[in-house]
Each structure stands twice: as structure tokens, then as C-alpha cells.
Design a protein around this motif. Structure first.
Motif, PDB file in Angstrom:
ATOM      1  N   ARG A  74       1.054  -0.922  -0.640  1.00  8.54           N
ATOM      2  CA  ARG A  74      -0.190  -0.161   0.280  1.00  8.54           C
ATOM      3  C   ARG A  74       1.261   1.190   0.355  1.00  8.54           C
ATOM      4  O   ARG A  74       1.691   1.355   0.973  1.00  8.54           O
ATOM      5  CB  ARG A  74      -0.723  -0.297   1.762  1.00  8.54           C
ATOM      6  CG  ARG A  74      -2.485  -0.827   1.001  1.00  8.54           C
ATOM      7  CD  ARG A  74      -3.502  -0.828   2.411  1.00  8.54           C
ATOM      8  NE  ARG A  74      -4.167  -1.295   2.260  1.00  8.54           N
ATOM      9  CZ  ARG A  74      -5.711  -1.514   2.715  1.00  8.54           C
ATOM     10  NH1 ARG A  74      -4.632  -0.017   4.733  1.00  8.54           N
ATOM     11  NH2 ARG A  74      -6.182  -2.260   3.102  1.00  8.54           N
ATOM     12  N   GLU A  75       0.545   1.767  -0.991  1.00  9.36           N
ATOM     13  CA  GLU A  75       1.188   3.140  -0.738  1.00  9.36           C
ATOM     14  C   GLU A  75       0.672   4.747  -1.182  1.00  9.36           C
ATOM     15  O   GLU A  75      -0.435   4.855  -1.867  1.00  9.36           O
ATOM     16  CB  GLU A  75       2.424   3.081  -2.260  1.00  9.36           C
ATOM     17  CG  GLU A  75       3.337   2.010  -2.277  1.00  9.36           C
ATOM     18  CD  GLU A  75       4.083   2.530  -1.334  1.00  9.36           C
ATOM     19  OE1 GLU A  75       4.752   3.739  -0.801  1.00  9.36           O
ATOM     20  OE2 GLU A  75       5.218   1.816  -0.828  1.00  9.36           O
ATOM     21  N   ALA A 121      11.514   1.144  -6.099  1.00  5.41           N
ATOM     22  CA  ALA A 121      12.269   2.584  -5.641  1.00  5.41           C
ATOM     23  C   ALA A 121      12.053   3.913  -6.542  1.00  5.41           C
ATOM     24  O   ALA A 121      12.262   4.438  -5.809  1.00  5.41           O
ATOM     25  CB  ALA A 121      13.931   1.624  -5.472  1.00  5.41           C
ATOM     26  N   SER A 122      11.490   3.537  -7.996  1.00  2.00           N
ATOM     27  CA  SER A 122      12.108   4.264  -8.360  1.00  2.00           C
ATOM     28  C   SER A 122      10.033   5.132  -9.204  1.00  2.00           C
ATOM     29  O   SER A 122      10.274   7.001  -8.972  1.00  2.00           O
ATOM     30  CB  SER A 122      11.903   4.173  -9.971  1.00  2.00           C
ATOM     31  OG  SER A 122      13.868   4.161 -10.246  1.00  2.00           O
ATOM     32  N   THR A 143      10.381   7.499  -1.737  1.00  2.00           N
ATOM     33  CA  THR A 143       9.922   7.793  -0.280  1.00  2.00           C
ATOM     34  C   THR A 143       9.393   6.293   0.999  1.00  2.00           C
ATOM     35  O   THR A 143       9.281   6.319   1.727  1.00  2.00           O
ATOM     36  CB  THR A 143       9.510   9.447  -0.083  1.00  2.00           C
ATOM     37  OG1 THR A 143       8.295   9.040   0.143  1.00  2.00           O
ATOM     38  CG2 THR A 143      10.096  10.285  -0.675  1.00  2.00           C
ATOM     39  N   SER A 144       9.532   5.583  -0.386  1.00  3.76           N
ATOM     40  CA  SER A 144       8.022   4.899   0.689  1.00  3.76           C
ATOM     41  C   SER A 144       8.943   3.832   1.243  1.00  3.76           C
ATOM     42  O   SER A 144      10.588   3.824   1.266  1.00  3.76           O
ATOM     43  CB  SER A 144       7.643   3.475  -0.499  1.00  3.76           C
ATOM     44  OG  SER A 144       7.171   2.700  -0.136  1.00  3.76           O
ATOM     45  N   ARG A 145       8.940   3.975   2.417  1.00  2.00           N
ATOM     46  CA  ARG A 145       9.270   2.512   3.177  1.00  2.00           C
ATOM     47  C   ARG A 145       9.739   1.068   2.374  1.00  2.00           C
ATOM     48  O   ARG A 145      11.161  -0.507   3.124  1.00  2.00           O
ATOM     49  CB  ARG A 145       8.874   2.092   4.921  1.00  2.00           C
ATOM     50  CG  ARG A 145       8.711   3.656   5.703  1.00  2.00           C
ATOM     51  CD  ARG A 145       8.283   3.363   6.742  1.00  2.00           C
ATOM     52  NE  ARG A 145       7.799   4.707   7.722  1.00  2.00           N
ATOM     53  CZ  ARG A 145       7.938   4.718   8.847  1.00  2.00           C
ATOM     54  NH1 ARG A 145       6.671   3.794   9.456  1.00  2.00           N
ATOM     55  NH2 ARG A 145       7.368   5.889   9.162  1.00  2.00           N
ATOM     56  N   ALA A 149      12.523  -4.130  -1.323  1.00  2.00           N
ATOM     57  CA  ALA A 149      12.411  -3.947  -2.607  1.00  2.00           C
ATOM     58  C   ALA A 149      13.022  -4.329  -3.108  1.00  2.00           C
ATOM     59  O   ALA A 149      14.143  -4.808  -3.631  1.00  2.00           O
ATOM     60  CB  ALA A 149      11.607  -2.666  -3.286  1.00  2.00           C
ATOM     61  N   GLN A 150      12.606  -5.855  -4.716  1.00  2.00           N
ATOM     62  CA  GLN A 150      13.588  -6.608  -5.425  1.00  2.00           C
ATOM     63  C   GLN A 150      13.667  -6.012  -6.626  1.00  2.00           C
ATOM     64  O   GLN A 150      13.120  -5.019  -6.837  1.00  2.00           O
ATOM     65  CB  GLN A 150      12.055  -7.884  -5.845  1.00  2.00           C
ATOM     66  CG  GLN A 150      11.822  -9.289  -4.874  1.00  2.00           C
ATOM     67  CD  GLN A 150      13.259  -9.826  -4.139  1.00  2.00           C
ATOM     68  OE1 GLN A 150      14.054  -9.656  -5.137  1.00  2.00           O
ATOM     69  NE2 GLN A 150      13.134  -9.778  -3.047  1.00  2.00           N
TER      70      GLN A 150
END
Length: 408
Positions: free
Chosen positions: A13-14, A47-48, A52-54, A59-60
């Protein structure tokens, strides 16, 4: 709002920090579809997309398939830019199109009222906003500001006036939502509750005092209004060609609104009003005054229809103050006619036809306490009631006299 999807066997969830609106929901659904397509193609870069996500550090990494060009990733910034981009016309541009397409359906007076509402309230507030970005929160904020604006009498705008303004916006936004595929922000906005105003008809004694006190040049005008129940626009726009003295009928075919002759308020407003004796005599006297001066029954010195504001300010309200009567709009003369008819025992169906109502439903809703019975059928009862006070010729005297009893 947030995006909910599965990646590498985990539910993610983002949050986007975007307001929850129908337009944003629709656009973020497209963003989510792109993300899921990238996950399926193996080109999704967590990541891209969410820097700013935890969840990003764990992540793979992206694994590109051999011989397949990497697809562009979707970023939150790009999603926000897509949401902010005005993909619908501005409110001002849409209103211009809306008016051009629909004005053929409307009366000229209605178009004037629409333009007044749009130019005075809606366009200054929403003119430059794309219709698809107007939110329910924007509507509530606008409504709150309207509630603080002064009305014509110096007080704040009434709930009825605010509802009328929002009703125009509701029509515009419903059409825009249908054409451009979003949910109107006014779809679930309920009108403000309007306090029910009770009718304030005059009693027969008060009508008598008014007619005996008013200036002679206005007496017949008031007598006709009090005893026919015509609307303001109907009596001010009444023309001599619609006065049938032979059959004692007033033919309601037009109304005078915002300085122009118009079709009546509704189809049921097209009607024939029976003249009582006092109305017949008043119109006969008025014919001597304006019959050769103007096509209008009641007019000013130039032969033009009466201006209602001028009449109210210079004649009506000063007259009520002089007589010590409660201030009431001239429209209460229509209510007075209705209550006098009902109090005299006329059938509600007959009264409804005289007033131009399509049924008796409104009659019972507004005047229920004035309906004593449903026995009369024709209009003769009101004639007998009025003849005792207003008619110079006693109506009852026109009826055949009973034969005198033979002398013993």
C-alpha cells in the motif's frame, strides 16, 4: 488516497496524499493499471516509483527479460501530474457551450435569471477551474461563502436563494459529468432546508379597508387582483384582447416577466377566469381609463405595463403601513382570492382551475384550513359573498324575485 497492489508475493500500500474525489479515483485507477502491467512484464522498479516509501529498500531489483526493451516506470510525481492536468474544459468554457446548446429550450426570462446567477456567483468562483477537478469540498466552501453574502434586503442570502444558485450549478455539473465521464460533486449534496412560510391572506374586512383607502387610480387594479387570484405577471401583462366582457371571462394567455411578454408559468396556467360582479365592474371602469390608451389593461401614463417594484415601494407598502396592517408582499392578494373562494364554499376543483393549478393537491397543502366543504360547483357562492360589500349592483337583485304572497 492510496494504491493497493501485490508485488513479489506481498501486499503493498502506497499513499499518494491526493484528495479522495471521483476524478482522482478514476485517474489513479489508470496509474495502478500501469504499475500492475510493469509488474507483469518484470520492469517494475519499486524504488523509482516510490522513492520515499519504507518498502523501497527491501524491494526486489528489476530484472529485465533478454531481448525485451525496458518499459518506462510510473512515478508518484507522474501520477500527481496526471491528476493535476486539466483533461476537462474549464467551468467557464463548458458553461458557454451549455448555454448555447440549451437556450433554445428556455424562455427569455429564464435565460436572464441564469445569466445573472452565473455571472454574479458561479463564474467568479469556478470559472477557471476544470469541471473535472471541482470537488465536493469546493462546493461546500462556496455554499458557506454564499451564506455570508448580503441579500437584496440587506440581510444574508436566504436558504432558498442559495438552493437556487446551487440548482444552476447542479444542472451544469450533471451535464459536464455525463459528457466527460466523472461523477458530479453535487450528486450527493442535499439542498438546504427552507423554512415553510405560511400564507397570510387578508380578511374580507381588511380588503374592504384597503379598497376604500387606496388612491382612486389604483382601486380597480387592487380589486381585480384581490378577487381573481391572478399572479403578478399575469395581471400586469393582461391585455384588453384577453378580456371577454360578453362571456365575463379573463383569458390568461401571457405573463409579463422582466420587462417582456412571455408564455405563462406553466401549461396549466393557461386558463379562463370567471369574472365576479365586482371584477366585471372594475374592468368596465378601467376600460374608460386605458381602453384607448394602451393594449394593456393596467398601465402607466405612457401605456406601458405597471412596474411591480415601483407599485410595491410607492403604493402597496405605504398603504399597509398607513392602515396598520402587517407588511405582506402583493402576492398575498392571490392567496386572499383563494381563501375567499374556499371560505365561501366553492369546490376546490373549481378554485384550482381559477388559480391555474393542475390539480387540487397544492390547494389542500397550502390552504387546507380554509376548505370548509366541497359542495359548491360553479362560482356563484363567491358572487353572493362579494355582492354584499363590493358590487355597486347587487348580484342577488338580478335573480328572479319570489312572487309576492297573495293577500288574504
Amino acid at each position: 488516497m492510496f494504491l493497493d497492489f501485490r508485488y513479489c508475493g506481498q501486499r503493498c500500500r502506497e499513499y499518494t496524499a491526493l484528495p479522495d474525489t471521483p476524478a482522482n479515483r478514476k485517474r489513479l485507477e489508470k496509474v495502478l493499471a500501469k504499475i500492475e502491467a510493469e509488474i507483469a512484464a518484470g520492469t517494475f522498479d519499486y524504488a523509482s516509483t516510490f522513492p520515499t516509501s519504507r518498502n523501497a529498500p527491501g524491494a526486489q531489483p528489476v530484472v529485465s527479460q533478454v531481448g525485451v526493451a525496458p518499459r518506462p516506470v510510473t512515478t508518484v510525481a507522474a501520477a500527481a501530474a496526471e491528476v493535476a492536468a486539466p483533461s476537462t474544459p474549464t467551468f467557464r468554457d463548458f458553461v458557454s457551450t451549455w448555454l448555447a446548446e440549451h437556450q433554445v429550450e428556455w424562455r427569455r426570462s429564464h435565460i436572464k435569471v441564469l445569466n445573472s446567477t452565473l455571472n454574479g456567483h458561479l463564474l467568479p468562483a469556478f470559472g477557471d477551474k476544470p469541471v473535472g477537478t471541482i470537488t465536493k469540498s469546493d462546493v461546500f466552501s462556496f455554499r458557506a461563502k454564499l451564506a455570508e453574502k448580503p441579500g437584496r434586503t440587506g440581510e444574508k442570502l436566504s436558504a432558498k436563494r442559495i438552493n437556487n444558485i446551487l440548482a444552476v450549478m447542479r444542472q451544469v455539473m450533471a451535464d459536464a459529468a455525463d459528457r466527460h465521464g466523472f461523477v458530479s460533486p453535487l450528486a450527493t449534496v442535499k439542498p438546504l432546508k427552507v423554512r415553510k412560510s405560511d400564507v397570510q391572506p387578508f380578511t374580507l374586512e381588511e380588503v374592504d379597508r384597503i379598497l376604500k383607502t387606496v388612491r382612486m387610480d389604483w382601486r380597480d387594479y387592487l380589486q381585480v387582483r384581490f378577487l381573481t387570484g391572478m399572479r403578478t405577471g399575469e395581471v400586469n401583462g393582461l391585455k384588453w384582447k384577453y378580456v371577454d366582457f360578453v362571456h365575463r371571462l379573463i383569458l390568461i394567455r401571457e405573463t409579463f416577466v422582466l420587462g417582456e411578454d412571455e408564455y405563462t408559468k406553466t401549461d396549466s396556467s393557461q386558463r379562463d377566469i370567471q369574472m365576479s360582479q365586482p371584477v366585471y365592474e372594475a374592468l368596465k371602469r378601467q376600460w374608460e381609463v386605458s381602453g384607448k390608451l394602451s393594449e394593456y389593461v393596467f398601465c402607466n401614463r405612457e401605456g406601458k405595463p405597471i412596474d411591480n417594484k415601483n407599485f410595491s415601494d410607492r403604493v402597496w407598502y405605504p398603504l399597509l403601513r398607513h392602515l396598520g396592517l402587517a407588511q405582506r408582499r402583493p402576492y398575498q392578494m392571490r392567496h386572499t382570492a383563494a381563501t375567499l373562494w374556499l371560505a365561501s364554499g366553492e369546490a376546490p376543483e373549481w378554485v384550482a382551475r381559477q388559480l391555474g393549478h393542475s390539480s387540487t393537491q397544492m390547494l389542500f397543502t397550502v390552504y387546507s384550513r380554509f376548505v370548509p366543504n366541497m359542495t359548491r360547483q360553479d362560482g356563484s357562492a363567491i358572487d353572493r359573498l362579494l355582492a354584499t360589500r363590493f358590487a355597486t349592483t347587487n348580484v342577488a337583485a338580478s335573480e328572479p324575485a319570489a312572487p309576492a304572497a297573495p293577500k288574504p
